[in-house]
Design a protein around this motif. Sequence first.
Motif, short mmCIF file in Angstrom:
data_model
loop_
_atom_site.label_atom_id
_atom_site.label_comp_id
_atom_site.label_asym_id
_atom_site.label_seq_id
_atom_site.Cartn_x
_atom_site.Cartn_y
_atom_site.Cartn_z
N ASP A 183 0.73 -1.18 0.12
CA ASP A 183 0.02 -0.04 -0.16
C ASP A 183 0.73 1.22 0.09
OD1 ASP A 183 -2.25 -1.53 0.03
OD2 ASP A 183 -2.40 -1.61 2.19
N GLU A 184 1.93 1.10 0.62
CA GLU A 184 2.72 2.50 1.05
C GLU A 184 3.41 2.48 -0.61
OE1 GLU A 184 4.75 5.86 2.24
OE2 GLU A 184 3.22 4.60 3.29
N LEU A 185 3.86 1.64 -1.12
CA LEU A 185 4.56 1.72 -2.50
C LEU A 185 3.52 2.27 -3.52
CD1 LEU A 185 6.47 -1.64 -2.82
CD2 LEU A 185 7.47 0.83 -2.75
N ASN A 186 2.16 2.09 -3.22
CA ASN A 186 1.36 2.25 -4.50
C ASN A 186 0.91 3.92 -4.20
OD1 ASN A 186 0.42 0.14 -6.08
ND2 ASN A 186 -0.77 -0.65 -4.04
N LYS A 187 1.00 4.36 -2.94
CA LYS A 187 0.95 5.78 -2.56
C LYS A 187 2.07 6.46 -2.94
CE LYS A 187 -1.56 5.32 1.61
NZ LYS A 187 -1.55 5.22 3.31
N GLN A 188 3.27 5.93 -2.82
CA GLN A 188 4.46 6.47 -3.58
C GLN A 188 4.41 6.54 -5.15
OE1 GLN A 188 8.13 4.54 -2.24
NE2 GLN A 188 7.35 4.67 -0.02
N LEU A 189 3.97 5.47 -5.88
CA LEU A 189 3.82 5.50 -7.09
C LEU A 189 2.79 6.58 -7.74
CD1 LEU A 189 4.18 4.27 -9.91
CD2 LEU A 189 2.43 2.65 -9.49
N GLN A 190 1.62 6.79 -6.91
CA GLN A 190 0.85 8.06 -7.23
C GLN A 190 1.54 9.23 -7.22
OE1 GLN A 190 -2.71 7.60 -4.75
NE2 GLN A 190 -3.20 5.73 -5.64
N THR A 191 2.35 9.58 -6.05
CA THR A 191 2.93 11.02 -6.02
C THR A 191 3.82 10.97 -6.92
OG1 THR A 191 2.81 10.52 -3.53
CG2 THR A 191 4.28 12.16 -4.18
N ALA A 192 4.84 9.93 -7.33
CA ALA A 192 5.78 10.04 -8.39
C ALA A 192 5.11 10.35 -9.73
CB ALA A 192 6.44 8.95 -8.35
N THR A 193 4.00 9.75 -10.09
CA THR A 193 3.35 9.90 -11.18
C THR A 193 2.72 11.21 -11.45
OG1 THR A 193 2.66 7.55 -11.12
CG2 THR A 193 1.59 9.04 -12.85
N LEU A 194 2.20 11.77 -10.35
CA LEU A 194 1.79 13.30 -10.47
C LEU A 194 2.87 14.20 -10.46
CD1 LEU A 194 -0.91 13.39 -7.55
CD2 LEU A 194 -1.10 13.30 -10.12
N ARG A 195 4.30 13.80 -9.93
CA ARG A 195 5.20 14.82 -10.11
C ARG A 195 5.98 14.61 -11.43
NH1 ARG A 195 9.46 17.56 -8.17
NH2 ARG A 195 11.66 16.82 -8.72
N ALA A 196 6.04 13.28 -11.94
CA ALA A 196 6.53 13.31 -13.47
C ALA A 196 5.51 14.08 -14.26
CB ALA A 196 6.60 11.67 -13.71
#
Length: 817
Positions: A618-631
């Motif tokens: 779950d924590e990795l999925n949150k990190q993925l959303q944040t990283a995708t938004l930043r990208a």
Amino acid sequence: MLPTAPIFDFHGGIHPEQNKTQSLTLPLGRPKLPKELVLPLGQHIGQASRPLVSVGDSVLKGQTIAINNGFLSSFLHAPTSGKIIAIEDRAIAHPSGLSDLCIILQPDNVERWCDLRPMPLWQESTKTDVLTYLAEMGIVGMGGAGFPTQVKLQGAQKNNLEYLIINAAECEPYITADDMLMREKTAQLVQGIQILQFLAEANEVLIGIEDNKPQAIEQLQNEIRARHLENQIKLAIVPTKYPSGGEKQLIQLLTDREVPSGKHPIDIGIICQNVGTCVAIYDAVVLGQPLISRITTLTGDAFSQPQNVEVLLGTPIDHLLEYADCDDATLQRLIMGGPMMGFTLENPSVPVVKTTNCILAATAKELPQPEPEQACIRCGMCEQVCPASLLPQQLLWFTKSQEFEKAEHYNLFDCIECGACSYVCPSSIPLVQYYRHGKSEIRDAREANIKSDHAKLRFEARKARQEAEAAEKEAKRLARAKPAPKKDTDKKVAPATQTETAKPSANDASKKLKVDIAIAKAKLKKLEKTLTTAQEEERTESITQLQLEVNEQKNTLSQLENELSTLAPAPAKAPKITNSEEAAVKQLKIDAAIAKAAVKKIEKAIKRAQDINAPELDELNKQLQTATLRATDLEHSLATATTALEQARSAQDTSEKTSSANNASTTADDTQLASKKLKIDVAIANAAVKKAKKNIEAMKAEGLDEASIDASGLPQKLTESEAKLADLQSQLAQLAESSGNKETAPKEGTTNPLTEQIKKQKIAVALAKAQLSKLKKKLEKEPENAAEIHIAISEKQAAQTAAETELAQLLNTQEKN
């Protein structure tokens, strides 16, 4: 039992046979003096030392016989007393098997020491004094490439260190030199660590040692407890796994921190030193003895008496083979170092150097010849064991096909050459040898580019000097040719005459300033390239100085340009694009690329977590959303900034063209010169267009599809070349029209600029369609990257619509005409 530091893990690694017990059965040996000692001047990374002695000189034990010859260099001392009988090329311990300059010392068997100068009050001395002293004692890293210790510690003083890590892992099979050192010199080791901590001032000191050294661990714990250093030095016992002794791998094991690609441990507040280096520091500071000997492991089935020996530097290997009773009949391979990272010695007469930790005399049964190389079966085992998290299979393909730029892009230089990938390869592919070849080719190419840049700079400076001399000669000729003014000249005419006389002087000053500006730009370009190279190679000692020189050169160039504008004020121009704007766009590109890489890395971690049902999914999925938004945000910012920069460039080009058109008062010579330059540029651009078309036709003839041709970048290059050609032809026509010179105008048959623009726009539309089609196919193949690909598709669709709109406008204009 002392409390131990927490232990983490690193990716990959293997568990080969250790083969360490056979060299620990006998106590530490001390061979007798050989007939001669061979001391290479290059025993470490960096520049070789510079000899201080001559043939025939008598030297004492510990006397300095060579001094450092640059920043990355070290001192060299006589391992015993005797006479210098030669300074000549001898075979050295190197994979190439080549020779190098060596000092040959003949021992007198007296072992007479020179005057020793220890530093008993080292705690009261300044750190600079202690570092200078260590440099004079010739201390280098004893566990790797032999990096000069004072250089490493100087870098530590410029950063706030969190960890000082003492590397006692010794993970390589067969080697037990550090194990024996910790057993025999435990007290000296701990005191050496205290001196290092005084110099480094780290927040925490960790000793990383593998759990296969129980006796050394026990003695270290007892010594730390006896000196009441439990709160200052922590022992970290790590599981036995190869290559846990690698610097970056040990850092990850002890701190759970990863050294970024292209960076050094010092960049994240960590410094590592080998246990042998710590003991050498103790000997130098407390006893005043320079680095003249080391402990080396003699092992392998060809030895009748495998053991560890304390041997003088410069001792020939064949002398050690005789001491440990090596059986020449069974000896198959002689290796310096371990079986994983060592190299074969073709000549047994090469000497022991500061980094020689093991001599492996192996039989044919012990280390059989490798099987013939076979085709890669793409099993992926090399990737699973790589401790640097690289893609060995990709690196192999790039290296074999001479695509070294791609190999470097895939972080080839992060490979530590541990040999784990070769060890597990079922096809017996010597992967490490391919990587070493690739690194060598890239280094050679870099050196060639540097030499080429230097040559180009010399040529440009020579050309500028010749132009300045020619301008000066022309000015003198004009001054001689002009008649002297008459005395009875009318006063009204005098001002005009003075103005005319002043014109050549102003023109001469303007020409001289232009030459100075050209030279200043060339120097600035050279300094910026040197600075970039220094930043890539992490040469921290020279980056600051180079940055100051770049700034100073920029100021000089700015002053010259201001003088030129004051001498001949130019008409108002569009705002000039500054270096900061270019740098901002470039930084946005870098940030966007890093953000994309972060997204991919998190996706890869999610995939692994899903395979093992990890709780942090779950924590990795949150990190993925944040990283995708930043990208996504960075991509949009980059597109906006790029558009703004292109508009600024267009405005600047238009202003420059208008300024050139308004300068109708240029002389006939200047017009002819400009016309000649434009004709040359047109010819070059035309050749580039033909070359691009020819390459595209050749690719089509080979049967490549449109997607492959688009991926090569040739259509885009053709479009750019055609646009440049059309622009140059338009400029040439304008120049001919303004000067009234029909010869300058394009000849009949030259393509109409409007037609060229239409052709260019058609290519742009086709290119956008092909790229859009390629992205849609990619979306079908890589659904896990859907977010990123959808963004790219949206951008390409917008680009295609814009290109089609502009094409329609051009076609309407052509119909009206």
